[in-house]
Design an enzyme around this catalytic site. Structure first.
Site, PDB file in Angstrom:
ATOM      1  N   ASN A   9       0.878  -1.176   0.000  1.00 52.04           N
ATOM      2  CA  ASN A   9       0.000   0.000   0.000  1.00 52.04           C
ATOM      3  C   ASN A   9       0.913   1.222   0.000  1.00 52.04           C
ATOM      4  O   ASN A   9       1.460   1.577   1.041  1.00 52.04           O
ATOM      5  CB  ASN A   9      -0.888  -0.037   1.253  1.00 52.04           C
ATOM      6  N   TRP A  10       1.060   1.807  -1.176  1.00 50.09           N
ATOM      7  CA  TRP A  10       1.995   2.935  -1.287  1.00 50.09           C
ATOM      8  C   TRP A  10       1.467   4.196  -0.591  1.00 50.09           C
ATOM      9  O   TRP A  10       2.209   5.142  -0.391  1.00 50.09           O
ATOM     10  CB  TRP A  10       2.263   3.246  -2.752  1.00 50.09           C
ATOM     11  N   LYS A  11       0.173   4.209  -0.302  1.00 50.83           N
ATOM     12  CA  LYS A  11      -0.454   5.428   0.263  1.00 50.83           C
ATOM     13  C   LYS A  11      -0.139   6.622  -0.649  1.00 50.83           C
ATOM     14  O   LYS A  11       0.030   6.429  -1.849  1.00 50.83           O
ATOM     15  CB  LYS A  11       0.006   5.642   1.708  1.00 50.83           C
ATOM     16  N   HIS A  96      -9.571   1.177   4.426  1.00 50.47           N
ATOM     17  CA  HIS A  96      -8.327   1.365   5.194  1.00 50.47           C
ATOM     18  C   HIS A  96      -8.605   2.322   6.358  1.00 50.47           C
ATOM     19  O   HIS A  96      -9.414   3.241   6.226  1.00 50.47           O
ATOM     20  CB  HIS A  96      -7.233   1.922   4.279  1.00 50.47           C
ATOM     21  N   GLU A  98      -7.069   4.748   7.454  1.00 51.58           N
ATOM     22  CA  GLU A  98      -6.886   6.176   7.142  1.00 51.58           C
ATOM     23  C   GLU A  98      -8.113   6.729   6.422  1.00 51.58           C
ATOM     24  O   GLU A  98      -8.469   7.897   6.600  1.00 51.58           O
ATOM     25  CB  GLU A  98      -5.597   6.370   6.322  1.00 51.58           C
ATOM     26  N   GLU A 166      -5.584  -4.785  10.442  1.00 51.65           N
ATOM     27  CA  GLU A 166      -4.583  -3.752  10.678  1.00 51.65           C
ATOM     28  C   GLU A 166      -4.931  -2.999  11.958  1.00 51.65           C
ATOM     29  O   GLU A 166      -5.748  -2.064  11.929  1.00 51.65           O
ATOM     30  CB  GLU A 166      -4.544  -2.772   9.499  1.00 51.65           C
ATOM     31  N   GLY A 172       2.281   2.415  10.781  1.00 52.93           N
ATOM     32  CA  GLY A 172       3.234   3.508  10.627  1.00 52.93           C
ATOM     33  C   GLY A 172       3.889   3.923  11.929  1.00 52.93           C
ATOM     34  O   GLY A 172       4.562   4.955  11.996  1.00 52.93           O
ATOM     35  N   SER A 211       3.235  -1.938  10.406  1.00 50.74           N
ATOM     36  CA  SER A 211       4.677  -1.972  10.691  1.00 50.74           C
ATOM     37  C   SER A 211       5.322  -3.327  10.384  1.00 50.74           C
ATOM     38  O   SER A 211       6.227  -3.754  11.101  1.00 50.74           O
ATOM     39  CB  SER A 211       4.952  -1.545  12.137  1.00 50.74           C
ATOM     40  N   GLY A 232       2.749  -1.078   4.247  1.00 47.26           N
ATOM     41  CA  GLY A 232       2.797   0.346   3.941  1.00 47.26           C
ATOM     42  C   GLY A 232       4.230   0.778   3.687  1.00 47.26           C
ATOM     43  O   GLY A 232       4.795   0.534   2.616  1.00 47.26           O
ATOM     44  N   GLY A 233       4.830   1.411   4.682  1.00 47.48           N
ATOM     45  CA  GLY A 233       6.160   1.992   4.529  1.00 47.48           C
ATOM     46  C   GLY A 233       7.189   1.083   3.874  1.00 47.48           C
ATOM     47  O   GLY A 233       7.946   1.519   2.989  1.00 47.48           O
TER      48      GLY A 233
HETATM   49  P1  PGA Z   1       2.679   0.392   7.650  1.00 51.71           P
HETATM   50  O1  PGA Z   1       1.208   0.589   7.001  1.00 51.71           O
HETATM   51  O2  PGA Z   1       3.209  -0.901   7.096  1.00 51.71           O
HETATM   52  O3  PGA Z   1       3.460   1.584   7.174  1.00 51.71           O
HETATM   53  O4  PGA Z   1       2.494   0.362   9.113  1.00 51.71           O
HETATM   54  C1  PGA Z   1       0.348  -0.496   6.784  1.00 51.71           C
HETATM   55  C2  PGA Z   1      -0.941   0.000   6.187  1.00 51.71           C
HETATM   56  O5  PGA Z   1      -1.427   1.051   6.592  1.00 51.71           O
HETATM   57  O6  PGA Z   1      -1.517  -0.657   5.295  1.00 51.71           O
END
Ligand code: PGA
Length: 251
Positions: A9-11, A96, A98, A166, A172, A211, A232-233
């Site tokens: 997930n590049w966000k 998600h 967010e 999640e 994050g 994470s 994500g990251g």
């Molecule tokens: P993260 O994000 O790996 O940066 O914690 C995961 C996500 O929000 O899908």
């Protein structure tokens, strides 16, 4: 045996110039990995470039969101499931945290998006997860049940969909759920889905997200009900992302 899925997930990250090297490296690395589905979900505007870079590779791609409306029309700023299909997307992330917390997406809206995704023949990656205060209040299972039931009540079956657990406090933050904490919730999710259909629940891929890194992926993926990750990251660095994919391969 469920085939693991690792989805990036590049966000809201990336640039046309920077994506090129990342995609080429991920596609090259993926050639050496068997038995794992791999996907990246870039921002919408890069989908054409991603399609060009990954067509014919072992890496699929998807959107990070979609409009709950099907068809076309006056929905300024929205992207439909059919449009995502038009750019070769196989997956779409739905609900998600967010989207839920920053953009006010309700359980009902998430359920409509899920239906729109399946109508467009996309594989939804449905995200569920509790806030830190909900975990501390002991309401994790109630929250997950509410989020899942909103979708389960709206469909006959989850079909080929994927669920991603999640915990919001782990996204994050560098604070990963322990494998045991994650497994507990993954098991709960599978049992909840089984109320609607035992076969679907047994085949359901449940990803862990929050994470995940190359260094902690293997212990998470070793758990009975963890079938891959939503990353994500760490999906923004090719080698780190590939290390996670390799951990899924050997799980
Ligand atoms: P993260 O994000 O790996 O940066 O914690 C995961 C996500 O929000 O899908």
């Amino acid at each position: 045996m469920r085939r693991p899925l690792v989805a990036g997930n590049w966000k809201m990250n990336g640039s046309r110039a920077g994506n090129e090297g990342l995609l080429a490296a991920v596609a090259a690395g993926a050639r050496e990995i068997a038995g794992v589905d791999i996907a990246v979900c870039p921002p919408f505007v890069y989908l054409a470039d991603v399609e060009a870079a990954l067509a014919g590779s072992a890496v699929a791609w998807g959107g990070q969101n979609l409009c709950q409306e099907t068809g076309v029309g006056a929905y300024t700023g929205e992207i439909s499931g059919a449009m995502l299909r038009d750019f070769g997307c196989r997956y779409v992330i739905i609900g998600h945290s967010e989207r839920r917390t920053l953009y006010g997406e309700s359980d009902a809206q998430v359920a409509r998006k899920f239906v729109a995704a399946t109508a467009a023949r996309l594989t939804p990656i449905l995200c569920v997860g509790e806030l830190l205060e909900e975990r501390e209040a002991g309401t994790t299972e109630a929250v997950i049940a509410r989020q899942l039931d909103a979708v389960l009540d709206a469909v006959d079956s989850l079909g080929q969909a994927v669920v991603a657990y999640e915990p919001v406090w782990a996204i994050g933050t560098g604070r990963t759920a322990s494998p045991e904490q994650a497994q507990e919730v993954h098991g709960f999710i599978r049992r909840r889905v089984a109320r609607k259909g035992a076969d679907t629940a047994a085949a359901l891929r449940i990803l862990y997200g929050g994470s995940v890194k190359g260094s902690n992926a293997a212990e998470l993926f070793a758990m009975a009900d963890i079938d891959g990750g939503l990353i994500g990251g760490a999906s923004l660095k090719a080698e780190e992302f590939l290390e996670i994919c390799r951990a899924a391969q050997s799980a």
